[in-house]
Write a protein that holds these residues in place. Sequence first.
Motif, mmCIF file in Angstrom:
data_model
loop_
_atom_site.group_PDB
_atom_site.id
_atom_site.type_symbol
_atom_site.label_atom_id
_atom_site.label_comp_id
_atom_site.label_asym_id
_atom_site.label_seq_id
_atom_site.Cartn_x
_atom_site.Cartn_y
_atom_site.Cartn_z
ATOM 1 N N ALA A 1 -30.661 11.481 43.622
ATOM 2 C CA ALA A 1 -30.179 12.026 42.256
ATOM 3 C C ALA A 1 -28.960 11.244 41.723
ATOM 4 C CB ALA A 1 -29.869 13.599 42.473
ATOM 5 N N ALA A 2 -27.962 11.010 42.689
ATOM 6 C CA ALA A 2 -26.847 10.174 42.392
ATOM 7 C C ALA A 2 -27.173 8.753 42.050
ATOM 8 C CB ALA A 2 -25.660 10.270 43.462
ATOM 9 N N THR A 3 -27.956 8.145 42.601
ATOM 10 C CA THR A 3 -28.309 6.845 42.617
ATOM 11 C C THR A 3 -29.217 6.576 41.067
ATOM 12 O OG1 THR A 3 -28.666 6.328 44.795
ATOM 13 C CG2 THR A 3 -29.633 4.750 43.254
ATOM 14 N N GLN A 4 -30.064 7.425 40.727
ATOM 15 C CA GLN A 4 -30.674 7.430 39.540
ATOM 16 C C GLN A 4 -29.819 7.883 38.360
ATOM 17 O OE1 GLN A 4 -33.834 10.241 39.256
ATOM 18 N NE2 GLN A 4 -34.559 9.515 37.227
ATOM 19 N N ALA A 5 -28.728 8.693 38.375
ATOM 20 C CA ALA A 5 -27.742 9.061 37.359
ATOM 21 C C ALA A 5 -27.002 7.587 37.192
ATOM 22 C CB ALA A 5 -26.924 10.126 37.830
ATOM 23 N N VAL A 6 -26.284 7.296 38.244
ATOM 24 C CA VAL A 6 -25.546 6.127 37.831
ATOM 25 C C VAL A 6 -26.199 4.952 37.356
ATOM 26 C CG1 VAL A 6 -24.037 4.378 39.188
ATOM 27 C CG2 VAL A 6 -23.804 6.933 39.771
ATOM 28 N N GLU A 7 -27.293 4.547 37.867
ATOM 29 C CA GLU A 7 -27.887 3.489 37.218
ATOM 30 C C GLU A 7 -28.355 3.647 35.734
ATOM 31 O OE1 GLU A 7 -30.245 1.499 41.176
ATOM 32 O OE2 GLU A 7 -31.377 2.645 39.824
ATOM 33 N N ALA A 8 -28.404 4.723 35.368
ATOM 34 C CA ALA A 8 -29.079 5.268 34.303
ATOM 35 C C ALA A 8 -28.037 5.172 33.053
ATOM 36 C CB ALA A 8 -29.787 6.422 34.163
ATOM 37 N N VAL A 9 -26.736 6.001 33.404
ATOM 38 C CA VAL A 9 -25.605 6.125 32.436
ATOM 39 C C VAL A 9 -24.779 4.799 32.458
ATOM 40 C CG1 VAL A 9 -25.892 8.431 32.766
ATOM 41 C CG2 VAL A 9 -24.003 7.034 34.241
ATOM 42 N N PHE A 10 -24.758 3.846 33.415
ATOM 43 C CA PHE A 10 -24.088 2.505 33.336
ATOM 44 C C PHE A 10 -24.873 1.488 32.948
ATOM 45 C CE2 PHE A 10 -21.174 5.425 35.837
ATOM 46 C CZ PHE A 10 -20.159 5.082 34.957
ATOM 47 N N SER A 11 -26.024 1.522 32.316
ATOM 48 C CA SER A 11 -26.985 0.429 31.963
ATOM 49 C C SER A 11 -27.202 0.668 30.151
ATOM 50 C CB SER A 11 -28.205 0.488 32.489
ATOM 51 O OG SER A 11 -27.969 0.337 33.957
ATOM 52 N N TYR A 12 -27.028 -0.630 29.741
ATOM 53 C CA TYR A 12 -26.981 -0.486 28.168
ATOM 54 C C TYR A 12 -27.772 -1.745 27.796
ATOM 55 C CZ TYR A 12 -25.523 -1.269 23.328
ATOM 56 O OH TYR A 12 -25.227 -1.266 21.979
ATOM 57 N N ASP A 13 -28.825 -1.395 26.849
ATOM 58 C CA ASP A 13 -29.479 -2.305 26.116
ATOM 59 C C ASP A 13 -29.385 -2.315 24.699
ATOM 60 O OD1 ASP A 13 -31.223 -4.410 25.258
ATOM 61 O OD2 ASP A 13 -33.091 -3.252 26.109
ATOM 62 N N GLN B 1 -22.644 -8.635 20.155
ATOM 63 C CA GLN B 1 -22.766 -9.537 21.114
ATOM 64 C C GLN B 1 -24.180 -9.744 21.866
ATOM 65 O OE1 GLN B 1 -19.371 -9.261 23.799
ATOM 66 N NE2 GLN B 1 -18.057 -9.367 22.411
ATOM 67 N N LYS B 2 -25.133 -8.773 21.360
ATOM 68 C CA LYS B 2 -26.571 -8.522 21.900
ATOM 69 C C LYS B 2 -26.179 -8.423 23.509
ATOM 70 C CE LYS B 2 -28.808 -11.377 18.279
ATOM 71 N NZ LYS B 2 -29.629 -12.449 18.257
ATOM 72 N N LEU B 3 -25.570 -7.366 23.907
ATOM 73 C CA LEU B 3 -25.178 -6.922 25.153
ATOM 74 C C LEU B 3 -26.072 -6.398 25.746
ATOM 75 C CD1 LEU B 3 -22.663 -7.115 27.118
ATOM 76 C CD2 LEU B 3 -22.113 -4.760 26.395
ATOM 77 N N LEU B 4 -26.335 -6.893 27.320
ATOM 78 C CA LEU B 4 -27.336 -6.182 28.080
ATOM 79 C C LEU B 4 -26.683 -6.102 29.394
ATOM 80 C CD1 LEU B 4 -30.242 -5.378 28.507
ATOM 81 C CD2 LEU B 4 -30.663 -7.572 29.432
ATOM 82 N N LEU B 5 -26.422 -4.723 29.761
ATOM 83 C CA LEU B 5 -25.729 -4.407 30.888
ATOM 84 C C LEU B 5 -26.630 -3.676 31.876
ATOM 85 C CD1 LEU B 5 -22.903 -3.781 32.424
ATOM 86 C CD2 LEU B 5 -22.836 -1.678 31.409
ATOM 87 N N THR B 6 -26.779 -4.324 33.201
ATOM 88 C CA THR B 6 -27.646 -3.690 34.162
ATOM 89 C C THR B 6 -26.586 -3.293 35.307
ATOM 90 O OG1 THR B 6 -29.415 -4.925 33.379
ATOM 91 C CG2 THR B 6 -29.617 -3.884 35.579
ATOM 92 N N THR B 7 -26.964 -1.873 35.744
ATOM 93 C CA THR B 7 -26.208 -1.486 36.997
ATOM 94 C C THR B 7 -27.238 -1.334 38.181
ATOM 95 O OG1 THR B 7 -24.324 -0.613 35.677
ATOM 96 C CG2 THR B 7 -24.550 0.182 38.042
ATOM 97 N N THR B 8 -27.044 -1.536 39.426
ATOM 98 C CA THR B 8 -27.866 -1.207 40.482
ATOM 99 C C THR B 8 -27.060 -0.753 41.629
ATOM 100 O OG1 THR B 8 -29.381 -3.133 39.870
ATOM 101 C CG2 THR B 8 -29.587 -2.619 42.093
#
Length: 288
Positions: free
Chosen positions: A161-173, A210-217
Amino acid sequence: MSTTRHLVNRRRRLATTAARTATAPAGEPTAERPGTDRPGHEAELPPPGSAPGDVPEPDGTASAAAEDTGTGERTADAADTADAADTADATDTADAADTPSGKASPSARTRRLPVILCLLTVLLGGFAAYAATQASSLRDDPATRNTALTDIARTSEVKGAATQAVEAVFSYDFADPEALDRAVRTHLTGEAVRQHTTMLAAVRDQGPKQKLLLTTTVTESGVERIDGDRARVLVYADQSNTRTAPAKGGDKAAEDERTYAAAMLAVDLVRTDGTWRIANLDTLGAGS
């Protein structure tokens, strides 16, 4: 022995009576003690000063309780000593040592049984109180309540649950900014919503331009504590940030600028409606 003593006493009494009669003044009757009108009765009466124990017994023998020492005192003989010994033996109470085998008699064991039972009751009561105190202290110990140390399935659930939540809320398209809002509603609650808004304010503002794409893994995570419906997880993550900017010199061709960074944070989760949600975000002093 007693017969000989009786004869000696009788002779003494006869000699004393005869001496008194011989020395009495003429014309005065000899004083007789009461009860001497019977012939031969003087043999039955003790001489003056003798002890009552010298009175002849019905069978004609004197009592052997004591001997006349000539001073008015009586000395106990062997018969008295034997009688005292017999009396002491007769009143002696039998104990465990009187038994031939040296073992406690059944009556002694019966008397000791209630005492033993009382001692056992006290000991068991003391042990029960001690065990209850120790159990209570263990339940109050945070390390004992931490099921992350014992419940593998629940620990794996919290990590997922922690992994899924962090990756989702700290990623932006920038092409789908609403995805971030959906992630916040799904995975965050309470104070974490406000914290997230502050942390990603710049991303939301500059993302479309800036057409920002942020990906957190998430690369690694560890469950620090699980206490009922609350948990704390330490998370390590890699972030990839891609920006698309116009080329220099007025050329319309775009150039991509990509940066990488590592992040570390601790998240506090709560279980509500069967779902683990992040209730607090701790950057561990990275923003200070």
